[in-house]
Motif scaffolding. Structure first.
Motif, PDB file in Angstrom:
ATOM      1  N   VAL A 277      -6.825  -2.704 -14.792  1.00 36.14           N
ATOM      2  CA  VAL A 277      -7.873  -2.813 -15.810  1.00 36.14           C
ATOM      3  C   VAL A 277      -9.016  -3.707 -15.343  1.00 36.14           C
ATOM      4  N   LEU A 278      -8.683  -4.856 -14.740  1.00 39.03           N
ATOM      5  CA  LEU A 278      -9.735  -5.766 -14.279  1.00 39.03           C
ATOM      6  C   LEU A 278     -10.547  -5.164 -13.145  1.00 39.03           C
ATOM      7  N   ARG A 279      -9.901  -4.411 -12.270  1.00 41.85           N
ATOM      8  CA  ARG A 279     -10.645  -3.740 -11.198  1.00 41.85           C
ATOM      9  C   ARG A 279     -11.622  -2.715 -11.770  1.00 41.85           C
ATOM     10  N   ARG A 280     -11.198  -1.991 -12.797  1.00 39.30           N
ATOM     11  CA  ARG A 280     -12.042  -0.948 -13.393  1.00 39.30           C
ATOM     12  C   ARG A 280     -13.127  -1.543 -14.288  1.00 39.30           C
ATOM     13  N   ARG A 281     -12.730  -2.528 -15.099  1.00 42.20           N
ATOM     14  CA  ARG A 281     -13.648  -3.058 -16.098  1.00 42.20           C
ATOM     15  C   ARG A 281     -14.606  -4.093 -15.519  1.00 42.20           C
ATOM     16  N   GLU A 282     -14.140  -4.905 -14.587  1.00 38.18           N
ATOM     17  CA  GLU A 282     -14.961  -5.985 -14.038  1.00 38.18           C
ATOM     18  C   GLU A 282     -14.978  -5.933 -12.509  1.00 38.18           C
ATOM     19  N   PRO A 283     -15.586  -4.896 -11.951  1.00 37.25           N
ATOM     20  CA  PRO A 283     -15.598  -4.758 -10.485  1.00 37.25           C
ATOM     21  C   PRO A 283     -16.375  -5.851  -9.773  1.00 37.25           C
ATOM     22  N   GLU A 284     -17.328  -6.498 -10.484  1.00 37.73           N
ATOM     23  CA  GLU A 284     -18.155  -7.528  -9.861  1.00 37.73           C
ATOM     24  C   GLU A 284     -17.555  -8.928  -9.993  1.00 37.73           C
ATOM     25  N   LEU A 285     -16.391  -9.052 -10.614  1.00 39.72           N
ATOM     26  CA  LEU A 285     -15.751 -10.356 -10.764  1.00 39.72           C
ATOM     27  C   LEU A 285     -15.463 -10.948  -9.389  1.00 39.72           C
ATOM     28  N   PRO A 286     -15.855 -12.211  -9.137  1.00 41.92           N
ATOM     29  CA  PRO A 286     -15.598 -12.817  -7.818  1.00 41.92           C
ATOM     30  C   PRO A 286     -14.117 -12.784  -7.475  1.00 41.92           C
ATOM     31  N   ARG A 287     -13.794 -12.228  -6.312  1.00 47.53           N
ATOM     32  CA  ARG A 287     -12.407 -12.107  -5.868  1.00 47.53           C
ATOM     33  C   ARG A 287     -12.266 -12.708  -4.472  1.00 47.53           C
ATOM     34  N   PRO A 288     -11.870 -13.975  -4.383  1.00 51.56           N
ATOM     35  CA  PRO A 288     -11.700 -14.614  -3.070  1.00 51.56           C
ATOM     36  C   PRO A 288     -10.674 -13.893  -2.201  1.00 51.56           C
ATOM     37  N   TYR A 289      -9.704 -13.264  -2.846  1.00 53.10           N
ATOM     38  CA  TYR A 289      -8.712 -12.456  -2.132  1.00 53.10           C
ATOM     39  C   TYR A 289      -8.655 -11.094  -2.813  1.00 53.10           C
ATOM     40  N   ARG A 290      -8.632 -10.025  -2.034  1.00 50.78           N
ATOM     41  CA  ARG A 290      -8.603  -8.675  -2.593  1.00 50.78           C
ATOM     42  C   ARG A 290      -7.313  -7.977  -2.161  1.00 50.78           C
ATOM     43  N   THR A 291      -6.673  -7.319  -3.109  1.00 52.52           N
ATOM     44  CA  THR A 291      -5.417  -6.616  -2.860  1.00 52.52           C
ATOM     45  C   THR A 291      -5.626  -5.458  -1.905  1.00 52.52           C
ATOM     46  N   PRO A 292      -4.880  -5.396  -0.789  1.00 56.26           N
ATOM     47  CA  PRO A 292      -4.974  -4.225   0.107  1.00 56.26           C
ATOM     48  C   PRO A 292      -4.609  -2.955  -0.665  1.00 56.26           C
ATOM     49  N   GLY A 293      -5.456  -1.949  -0.577  1.00 60.47           N
ATOM     50  CA  GLY A 293      -5.179  -0.704  -1.287  1.00 60.47           C
ATOM     51  C   GLY A 293      -5.705  -0.671  -2.704  1.00 60.47           C
ATOM     52  N   GLY A 294      -6.154  -1.824  -3.214  1.00 60.16           N
ATOM     53  CA  GLY A 294      -6.760  -1.860  -4.540  1.00 60.16           C
ATOM     54  C   GLY A 294      -5.844  -1.360  -5.644  1.00 60.16           C
ATOM     55  N   VAL A 295      -6.373  -0.521  -6.533  1.00 65.15           N
ATOM     56  CA  VAL A 295      -5.614  -0.059  -7.699  1.00 65.15           C
ATOM     57  C   VAL A 295      -4.488   0.892  -7.309  1.00 65.15           C
ATOM     58  N   VAL A 296      -4.564   1.488  -6.137  1.00 67.33           N
ATOM     59  CA  VAL A 296      -3.459   2.335  -5.694  1.00 67.33           C
ATOM     60  C   VAL A 296      -2.191   1.495  -5.548  1.00 67.33           C
ATOM     61  N   THR A 297      -2.352   0.317  -4.977  1.00 68.97           N
ATOM     62  CA  THR A 297      -1.220  -0.593  -4.788  1.00 68.97           C
ATOM     63  C   THR A 297      -0.621  -1.014  -6.118  1.00 68.97           C
ATOM     64  N   SER A 298      -1.464  -1.441  -7.060  1.00 69.46           N
ATOM     65  CA  SER A 298      -0.945  -1.871  -8.362  1.00 69.46           C
ATOM     66  C   SER A 298      -0.427  -0.697  -9.188  1.00 69.46           C
ATOM     67  N   SER A 299      -0.943   0.497  -8.946  1.00 68.91           N
ATOM     68  CA  SER A 299      -0.438   1.681  -9.648  1.00 68.91           C
ATOM     69  C   SER A 299       0.985   2.007  -9.205  1.00 68.91           C
ATOM     70  N   VAL A 300       1.263   1.840  -7.925  1.00 64.30           N
ATOM     71  CA  VAL A 300       2.625   2.034  -7.424  1.00 64.30           C
ATOM     72  C   VAL A 300       3.569   1.044  -8.095  1.00 64.30           C
ATOM     73  N   ALA A 301       3.146  -0.217  -8.185  1.00 64.85           N
ATOM     74  CA  ALA A 301       3.965  -1.238  -8.847  1.00 64.85           C
ATOM     75  C   ALA A 301       4.206  -0.877 -10.306  1.00 64.85           C
ATOM     76  N   LEU A 302       3.186  -0.360 -10.989  1.00 66.44           N
ATOM     77  CA  LEU A 302       3.303   0.007 -12.402  1.00 66.44           C
ATOM     78  C   LEU A 302       4.321   1.120 -12.606  1.00 66.44           C
TER      79      LEU A 302
END
Length: 480
Positions: free
Chosen positions: A393-418
């Motif tokens: 949700v945060l990746r989709r809703r707030e893409p410009e939010l400062p992210r000092p570290y970014r998850t490899p694979g982005g939402v694909v990675t968290s979707s697998v976890a879900l």
């Protein structure tokens, strides 16, 4: 001057946060890594092997791979989220920003179920080990459980830095013992012992590697989780960490890597040394793998003592995690506010004492550690699904939010976890329906409290609430 909470129904005094402050800068990446491993290490010594009786070697192996993938994906997502919001709220704080107050409470409550029930169960296992080892002539029972809670909560009350250093030392002993065990067990490794469980010919897809069929893989999910259950609690230490934006992702990745290696060597060494059938229902599978029905050996005795160290490490660290989650929920008003008060040494003393009292009462009153762990797994899977959803949700809703570290694979990675977390949640009903329904009942009671009371009395100045309010204000400005 006072600041009204989110509903304007109550006010929080100026010194509200000062009386609810943790000791910052107490933990670097090494202590955080040790904390991540400590949460989990007891699961290598016992519990996981019951999955052999549900899915056989092949079923548990596949389940462990899938659950390992779920935790790896979740850890990468949490590394990003904890760098964005490094507070004691952990999963609650992430879900609060992404899913609102209901999402925050649902996630925080699920985490609390896990971290209150798991130490209660582990105290019972500690009692069993103390009795089996003949330590001080003690038997497993309420005096041993009480000693566990009193001694280790006392160390936590003394200070977080001292507590995490103690945890690191005990964890190092347990990990070293697992390596020594593996070297000893692998010297007696036999491939034909891996798939020696009798085949259930009526199960769909059954064979020697999957004696309970394809459904056995699913039923083994909760036990594959035991190699990793708890590592997601590392972000709860973010508010007390040194440079959490950099140290938190590093600690999460390192602890997950260590746990994967320990899971592989423990699983193969145990089953190959004595056979899957021999250890599938053993309370101390590593000891059985070394000595079978024979007399204790020097190595098996050492591993038995080390198993006690592993249980202590997990018990100790899970108490820490539960107290921080309770602290954050209370500080924000989701639970009674007095629970978040801290001592002169910056320890949330009521957040330690009250869950400890509940845990002791459950251990002494039921003596059923396996049931309590199953309830803890139920809560854990709910929290995993909601934390993974929060990342998406945060990746989709707030893409410009400062992210000092970014998850490899982005939402694909968290979707697998879900997806895997949702599958594991359903699997808990296959393993222990009563435990799942007990956890569900506790959840419903907690939600009723939130719906009718606490959601009307939230504290706006709590870090997690302030972070969410800022996001709402920014969104409103953009609309205007």
């Amino acid at each position: 001057m006072t600041l009204e909470d989110t509903t304007g129904d109550k006010t929080a005094p100026d010194d509200y946060l000062e009386r609810r402050a943790l000791r910052r800068g107490s933990a670097g990446w090494l202590l955080l890594t040790g904390l991540g491993v400590a949460y989990v290490v007891s699961g290598d010594f016992s519990g996981w092997n019951i999955g052999l009786s549900k899915g056989g070697f092949g079923g548990l192996a596949v389940a462990t791979v899938l659950m390992g993938a779920m935790y790896a994906c979740l850890v990468f997502a949490l590394a990003e989220l904890s760098a964005i919001l490094p507070t004691a709220g952990g999963g609650y704080g992430f879900a609060r920003r992404a899913l609102g107050t209901w999402g925050g409470f649902l996630t925080g409550t699920a985490i609390l179920i896990e971290y209150i029930l798991a130490p209660a169960a582990i105290s019972i296992f500690i009692g069993d080990y103390v009795e089996s080892l003949g330590l001080f002539g003690l038997e497993s029972g309420w005096p041993v459980y009480l000693a566990c809670f009193v001694i280790f909560i006392g160390i936590h009350l003394y200070g977080v830095g001292e507590a995490l250093r103690f945890s690191l030392i005990v964890t190092a002993i347990a990990v070293a013992a697992l390596v020594i065990f593996a070297l000893g067990a692998l010297s007696d490794f036999h491939v034909d012992g891996l798939n020696d469980i009798p085949v259930d010919g009526e199960a769909f897809g059954s064979n020697s590697w999957l004696p309970y069929g394809l459904l056995g893989i699913w039923a083994a999910f909760p036990f594959g989780m035991w190699f990793f259950l708890g590592v997601e609690g590392v972000p709860l230490a973010a508010e007390e960490a040194k440079d959490p934006v950099r140290s938190m992702p590093r600690a999460l990745a390192l602890s997950m890597g260590i746990l994967v290696l320990l899971a592989v060597v423990t699983f193969f060494a145990s089953t190959g040394a004595r056979g899957s059938a021999a250890i599938q229902e053993a309370g101390n599978p590593l000891v059985v793998a070394l000595q079978g029905d024979g007399d204790p050996t020097t190595l098996s005795r050492f591993v038995n003592y080390a198993g006690l160290a592993g249980l202590v490490a997990s018990f100790f660290s899970l108490i820490y995690a539960g107290s921080r989650q309770l602290f954050a929920l209370s500080r924000a008003g989701y639970l009674p506010r007095f629970l978040s008060l801290t001592s002169r040494r910056k320890s949330p003393y009521l957040g330690l004492l009250i869950p400890g009292a509940i845990g002791f009462a459950l251990a002494a009153g039921t003596g059923d550690g396996a049931r309590m762990l199953n309830i803890a797994v139920f809560g854990a899977t709910i929290s995993y699904a909601l934390m993974a959803l929060s990342h998406i949700v945060l990746r989709r809703r707030e893409p410009e939010l400062p992210r000092p570290y970014r998850t490899p694979g982005g939402v694909v990675t968290s979707s697998v976890a879900l997806v895997l977390a949702a599958s594991a949640l359903v699997a808990t009903f296959l393993v222990d329906k009563e435990a799942a329904f007990i956890a569900l009942a506790v959840y419903v009671i907690a939600l009723a409290y939130f719906a009718f009371y606490s959601r009307h009395h939230l504290v706006a100045k709590a870090p997690e609430e302030e972070f969410a309010a800022l996001a709402a204000a920014e969104a409103e400005l953009e609309r205007d």
